[in-house]
Scaffold this motif. Structure first.
Motif, PDB file in Angstrom:
ATOM      1  N   MET A   1       0.833  -1.196   0.000  1.00  0.00           N
ATOM      2  CA  MET A   1       0.000   0.000   0.000  1.00  0.00           C
ATOM      3  C   MET A   1       0.878   1.261   0.000  1.00  0.00           C
ATOM      4  O   MET A   1       1.824   1.360   0.758  1.00  0.00           O
ATOM      5  N   SER A   3       1.186   4.643   1.202  1.00  0.00           N
ATOM      6  CA  SER A   3       0.546   5.500   2.196  1.00  0.00           C
ATOM      7  C   SER A   3       1.574   6.407   2.847  1.00  0.00           C
ATOM      8  O   SER A   3       2.788   6.220   2.690  1.00  0.00           O
ATOM      9  N   GLU A  18      -3.115  11.809   7.107  1.00  0.00           N
ATOM     10  CA  GLU A  18      -2.843  10.407   6.792  1.00  0.00           C
ATOM     11  C   GLU A  18      -3.578  10.071   5.509  1.00  0.00           C
ATOM     12  O   GLU A  18      -4.786  10.303   5.410  1.00  0.00           O
ATOM     13  N   ASN A  20      -3.879   7.115   2.054  1.00  0.00           N
ATOM     14  CA  ASN A  20      -3.554   5.852   1.397  1.00  0.00           C
ATOM     15  C   ASN A  20      -4.000   5.973  -0.058  1.00  0.00           C
ATOM     16  O   ASN A  20      -5.199   6.061  -0.339  1.00  0.00           O
ATOM     17  N   GLY A  23      -6.587   3.381  -1.648  1.00  0.00           N
ATOM     18  CA  GLY A  23      -7.748   3.203  -0.779  1.00  0.00           C
ATOM     19  C   GLY A  23      -9.043   3.104  -1.554  1.00  0.00           C
ATOM     20  O   GLY A  23      -9.080   2.759  -2.735  1.00  0.00           O
ATOM     21  N   ALA A  81       3.916   9.456  -0.291  1.00  0.00           N
ATOM     22  CA  ALA A  81       3.228   8.209  -0.622  1.00  0.00           C
ATOM     23  C   ALA A  81       3.558   7.747  -2.051  1.00  0.00           C
ATOM     24  O   ALA A  81       3.611   6.553  -2.333  1.00  0.00           O
TER      25      ALA A  81
END
Ligand SMILES: [Mn+2]
Length: 195
Positions: A1, A3, A18, A20, A23, A81
């Motif tokens: 992932m 993130s 935060e 991701n 997602g 990310a």
């Protein structure tokens, strides 16, 4: 992932972001600026980037620092990310209509920050929100996310619709740009070999 979590604290604001990239567009954004939360929720929902943002700022002055610094932290989170950007599509675009408004976004995750902003928001305020802060947010996002970001309003007269169409257009373009290109998933999408 793919993130990232960014915490950023200054004398003016305290922000945690935060995200991701892989997602489903879930969100929980609380910045103390109601209309801005509504826009960040749109950004998450339509990019399919999971997003949790907490911000506290010097609201006794105005919302400027809070909105701008959230743009900085979100840009930093995006850059982190994305990492070396291997396999991404890199480019994204969207024409997004919302009732009377239509906004176009074209973006490049280029590491060459640049904002083109051809948007005229009809009113100074949406509720208690200063509409000039929208440009400040996207300036910070482009600068710290390393994004060449073009946002053009094609038409529209309702301020809420224009701004929301802008956020949704950026979201949809971002979704395309961060997604993996299955035809070239093992390479960085540049003839330079780096982005
Ligand atoms: Mn709305």
């Amino acid at each position: 992932m793919r993130s990232a979590k960014i915490s950023r604290q200054t004398a003016e604001t305290e922000i945690t972001v935060e995200i991701n990239l892989d997602g489903s567009g879930s969100y929980d954004n609380q910045t103390g600026v109601g209309f801005f939360d509504h826009m960040l929720d749109q950004l998450a929902r339509h990019s399919l980037i999971d997003m949790t943002i907490r911000a506290k700022g010097d609201y006794h002055i105005d919302d400027h620092h809070t909105v701008e610094d959230t743009g900085i932290a979100l840009g930093q989170a995006l850059a982190q990310a994305l990492g070396d950007k291997k396999g991404i599509r890199r480019y994204g675009e969207c024409h997004l209509p919302m009732d009377d408004a239509q906004v176009r976004c074209a973006l490049d995750l280029s590491a060459r920050p640049f904002l083109v902003w051809n948007v005229e928001i009809a009113t100074q305020k949406i509720g208690t929100f200063d509409t000039e802060l929208v440009r400040e947010f996207f300036t910070a996002l482009a600068a710290h996310g390393g994004i060449t970001l073009h946002i053009d309003q094609l038409h529209g007269f309702n301020s809420h619709h224009i701004v929301e169409a802008a956020f949704k257009a950026v979201a949809r373009a971002l979704r395309l740009a961060v997604e993996t290109d299955p035809r070239k998933a093992d390479a960085i999408p540049s003839t330079k070999g780096a982005l």
